[in-house]
Scaffold this motif. Structure first.
Motif, PDB file in Angstrom:
ATOM      1  N   ILE A 175       3.055   4.176   2.302  1.00 49.52           N
ATOM      2  CA  ILE A 175       3.679   4.549   3.133  1.00 49.52           C
ATOM      3  C   ILE A 175       3.019   5.241   3.861  1.00 49.52           C
ATOM      4  O   ILE A 175       2.009   6.022   4.004  1.00 49.52           O
ATOM      5  CB  ILE A 175       4.504   5.023   2.250  1.00 49.52           C
ATOM      6  N   VAL A 204       7.567   2.139   4.771  1.00 50.93           N
ATOM      7  CA  VAL A 204       7.361   1.422   3.214  1.00 50.93           C
ATOM      8  C   VAL A 204       6.940   0.193   3.632  1.00 50.93           C
ATOM      9  O   VAL A 204       7.672  -0.741   4.271  1.00 50.93           O
ATOM     10  CB  VAL A 204       8.512   1.611   2.586  1.00 50.93           C
ATOM     11  N   GLY A 245       9.125   1.814  -7.030  1.00 50.29           N
ATOM     12  CA  GLY A 245       7.645   2.392  -6.089  1.00 50.29           C
ATOM     13  C   GLY A 245       6.689   2.316  -7.070  1.00 50.29           C
ATOM     14  O   GLY A 245       5.745   2.486  -6.126  1.00 50.29           O
ATOM     15  N   TYR A 301       6.724  10.966   1.580  1.00 49.98           N
ATOM     16  CA  TYR A 301       7.498  10.806   0.282  1.00 49.98           C
ATOM     17  C   TYR A 301       8.628  10.789   0.015  1.00 49.98           C
ATOM     18  O   TYR A 301       9.779  10.334  -0.179  1.00 49.98           O
ATOM     19  CB  TYR A 301       6.112  10.652  -0.902  1.00 49.98           C
ATOM     20  N   PHE A 352       6.107  -2.674   1.148  1.00 52.30           N
ATOM     21  CA  PHE A 352       6.669  -2.950  -0.198  1.00 52.30           C
ATOM     22  C   PHE A 352       5.723  -4.580  -0.386  1.00 52.30           C
ATOM     23  O   PHE A 352       5.425  -5.707  -0.020  1.00 52.30           O
ATOM     24  CB  PHE A 352       8.143  -3.999  -0.102  1.00 52.30           C
ATOM     25  N   VAL A 357       5.868  -0.329  -4.187  1.00 48.11           N
ATOM     26  CA  VAL A 357       5.530   0.441  -3.014  1.00 48.11           C
ATOM     27  C   VAL A 357       3.670   0.033  -2.804  1.00 48.11           C
ATOM     28  O   VAL A 357       2.986   0.703  -3.847  1.00 48.11           O
ATOM     29  CB  VAL A 357       5.501   1.418  -2.521  1.00 48.11           C
ATOM     30  N   ASP A 358       3.741  -0.959  -1.937  1.00 46.49           N
ATOM     31  CA  ASP A 358       1.740  -1.450  -1.669  1.00 46.49           C
ATOM     32  C   ASP A 358       1.417   0.403  -0.977  1.00 46.49           C
ATOM     33  O   ASP A 358       0.637   1.077  -1.108  1.00 46.49           O
ATOM     34  CB  ASP A 358       1.253  -2.199   0.167  1.00 46.49           C
ATOM     35  N   ILE A 379      12.168   5.401  -4.679  1.00 49.30           N
ATOM     36  CA  ILE A 379      10.486   4.988  -4.770  1.00 49.30           C
ATOM     37  C   ILE A 379      10.064   6.067  -5.865  1.00 49.30           C
ATOM     38  O   ILE A 379       9.490   5.866  -6.289  1.00 49.30           O
ATOM     39  CB  ILE A 379      10.083   5.809  -3.393  1.00 49.30           C
ATOM     40  N   ASN A 421       8.141  -4.890   5.374  1.00 47.53           N
ATOM     41  CA  ASN A 421       7.851  -3.248   5.341  1.00 47.53           C
ATOM     42  C   ASN A 421       9.693  -3.323   6.210  1.00 47.53           C
ATOM     43  O   ASN A 421      10.056  -3.810   6.291  1.00 47.53           O
ATOM     44  CB  ASN A 421       6.820  -2.828   5.789  1.00 47.53           C
TER      45      ASN A 421
END
Length: 189
Positions: A167, A127, A160, A171, A129, A164-165, A155, A103
């Motif tokens: 946030i 964020v 993204g 955004y 990842f 990206v898992d 993103i 992150n």
């Protein structure tokens, strides 16, 4: 509701910031000036983002009486390291490899200037990842343009969507402009 009374100048060549301003239904024009984006080494990430945004705003002091000038700067911080825009594909690979499976924080500093009055603020988004393979990183760098983006990614791009898992935060801040805070600031300004 924000009722625009003065022309707005967006001092940014970022297509993402321009897209976000259009989505906010703001009437603006883009005006660019070259600004040195160096900063003192002892600043924290949030301070760096604001420092550079204010530096950009200072370049527009001569026209801020007729318009509202909006400037912004986005940085990515990973383990207290600032990841700016990558210099080349190797540098982009290094950055994305660092972010893979970890992150990081995205900070955007914004300055609003009119008639000698400046209001600056920042937003931060955490964020997270997913792990990325070397092939995924290479695919992204080859097929997308990571070279004009802090941290070597956008993103809103392919990465993204797959990396990206989750946030925590805004955004649009990760895209380069915290629209929620900007809107409130324009209403108050």
């Amino acid at each position: 509701m924000y009722k625009q009374k003065l022309p707005i100048i967006l001092a940014s060549k970022s297509p993402r910031r321009q897209e976000l301003m259009k989505s906010m239904n703001l009437d603006f024009k883009v005006v660019l000036k070259d600004v040195d984006e160096s900063y003192p080494e002892d600043l924290l990430p949030a301070e760096i983002a604001i420092y550079i945004a204010e530096k950009k705003a200072a370049a527009f002091a001569d026209i801020s009486n007729e318009s509202i000038v909006v400037t912004a700067d986005t940085i990515v911080a990973y383990n207290n390291e600032i990841l700016g825009k990558p210099e080349d594909a190797t540098h982009a690979t290094e950055m994305l490899s660092k972010l893979s499976g970890t992150n990081h924080q995205v900070y955007t500093g914004v300055s609003i200037v009119h008639a000698g009055k400046t209001h600056s603020f920042y937003d931060v988004t955490e964020v997270f990842f997913n792990p990325l393979t070397a092939e995924q990183i290479e695919f992204y760098i080859t097929n997308f343009n990571p070279f004009d983006k802090a941290g070597a990614y956008g993103i809103q791009d392919w990465i993204g969507l797959v990396a990206v898992d989750k946030i925590i935060g805004s955004y649009t801040n990760v895209m380069g402009l915290p629209t929620e805070k900007l809107y409130k600031a324009l209403v108050a300004f």
